[in-house]
Design a protein around this motif. Sequence first.
Motif, PDB file in Angstrom:
ATOM      1  N   GLU A  76       0.827  -1.349   0.170  1.00 39.55           N
ATOM      2  CA  GLU A  76      -0.145  -0.080   0.080  1.00 39.55           C
ATOM      3  C   GLU A  76       0.829   1.179   0.121  1.00 39.55           C
ATOM      4  O   GLU A  76       0.495   2.113  -0.683  1.00 39.55           O
ATOM      5  CB  GLU A  76      -0.898  -0.162   1.106  1.00 39.55           C
ATOM      6  N   LEU A  77       1.886   1.191   0.804  1.00 43.63           N
ATOM      7  CA  LEU A  77       2.655   2.464   0.935  1.00 43.63           C
ATOM      8  C   LEU A  77       3.525   2.650  -0.612  1.00 43.63           C
ATOM      9  O   LEU A  77       3.614   3.761  -0.934  1.00 43.63           O
ATOM     10  CB  LEU A  77       3.816   2.179   2.073  1.00 43.63           C
ATOM     11  N   THR A 121       2.723   1.430  -3.534  1.00 42.13           N
ATOM     12  CA  THR A 121       1.866   1.779  -4.601  1.00 42.13           C
ATOM     13  C   THR A 121       1.665   3.294  -4.353  1.00 42.13           C
ATOM     14  O   THR A 121       1.509   4.113  -5.534  1.00 42.13           O
ATOM     15  CB  THR A 121       0.507   0.966  -4.300  1.00 42.13           C
ATOM     16  N   GLY A 122       1.532   3.925  -3.368  1.00 42.46           N
ATOM     17  CA  GLY A 122       1.177   5.153  -3.341  1.00 42.46           C
ATOM     18  C   GLY A 122       2.317   5.973  -3.612  1.00 42.46           C
ATOM     19  O   GLY A 122       2.154   7.054  -4.262  1.00 42.46           O
ATOM     20  N   LEU A 123       3.664   5.615  -3.369  1.00 45.29           N
ATOM     21  CA  LEU A 123       4.765   6.015  -3.840  1.00 45.29           C
ATOM     22  C   LEU A 123       4.786   6.146  -5.330  1.00 45.29           C
ATOM     23  O   LEU A 123       5.447   7.057  -6.177  1.00 45.29           O
ATOM     24  CB  LEU A 123       5.988   5.708  -3.324  1.00 45.29           C
ATOM     25  N   LYS A 163       2.699   6.163  -7.659  1.00 46.38           N
ATOM     26  CA  LYS A 163       1.540   6.898  -8.320  1.00 46.38           C
ATOM     27  C   LYS A 163       2.000   8.092  -9.135  1.00 46.38           C
ATOM     28  O   LYS A 163       2.766   8.552  -8.309  1.00 46.38           O
ATOM     29  CB  LYS A 163       0.145   7.070  -7.652  1.00 46.38           C
ATOM     30  N   THR A 199       0.988  11.979 -10.385  1.00 43.73           N
ATOM     31  CA  THR A 199       0.104  13.346 -10.133  1.00 43.73           C
ATOM     32  C   THR A 199      -0.159  13.822 -11.463  1.00 43.73           C
ATOM     33  O   THR A 199      -1.043  14.842 -11.741  1.00 43.73           O
ATOM     34  CB  THR A 199       0.234  14.151  -9.060  1.00 43.73           C
TER      35      THR A 199
END
Length: 77
Positions: free
Chosen positions: A65-66, A68-70, A72, A74
Amino acid sequence: MTELIKLEKVYKEGELQLENLDFEVFYNMLWVMAKTANYEIKPPLEWLDEFEELPILEILPEVMELLTGLMKTTKKK
């Protein structure tokens, strides 16, 4: 990044083909995350030696989860 992509694929597909992963990269990423949370932890190898067994399968969901967030972006296409 290649190892992160492999790890994400293994995690998402639910196939535990962990033998295809470079665990040194994975362990170093875990250490960086731990070091960010606690600046007083030991260097990577000393830190890993503190564990009798690192519970990879238990921590993998949170780590993914951590990570994957990194990964992505923007930036709009």
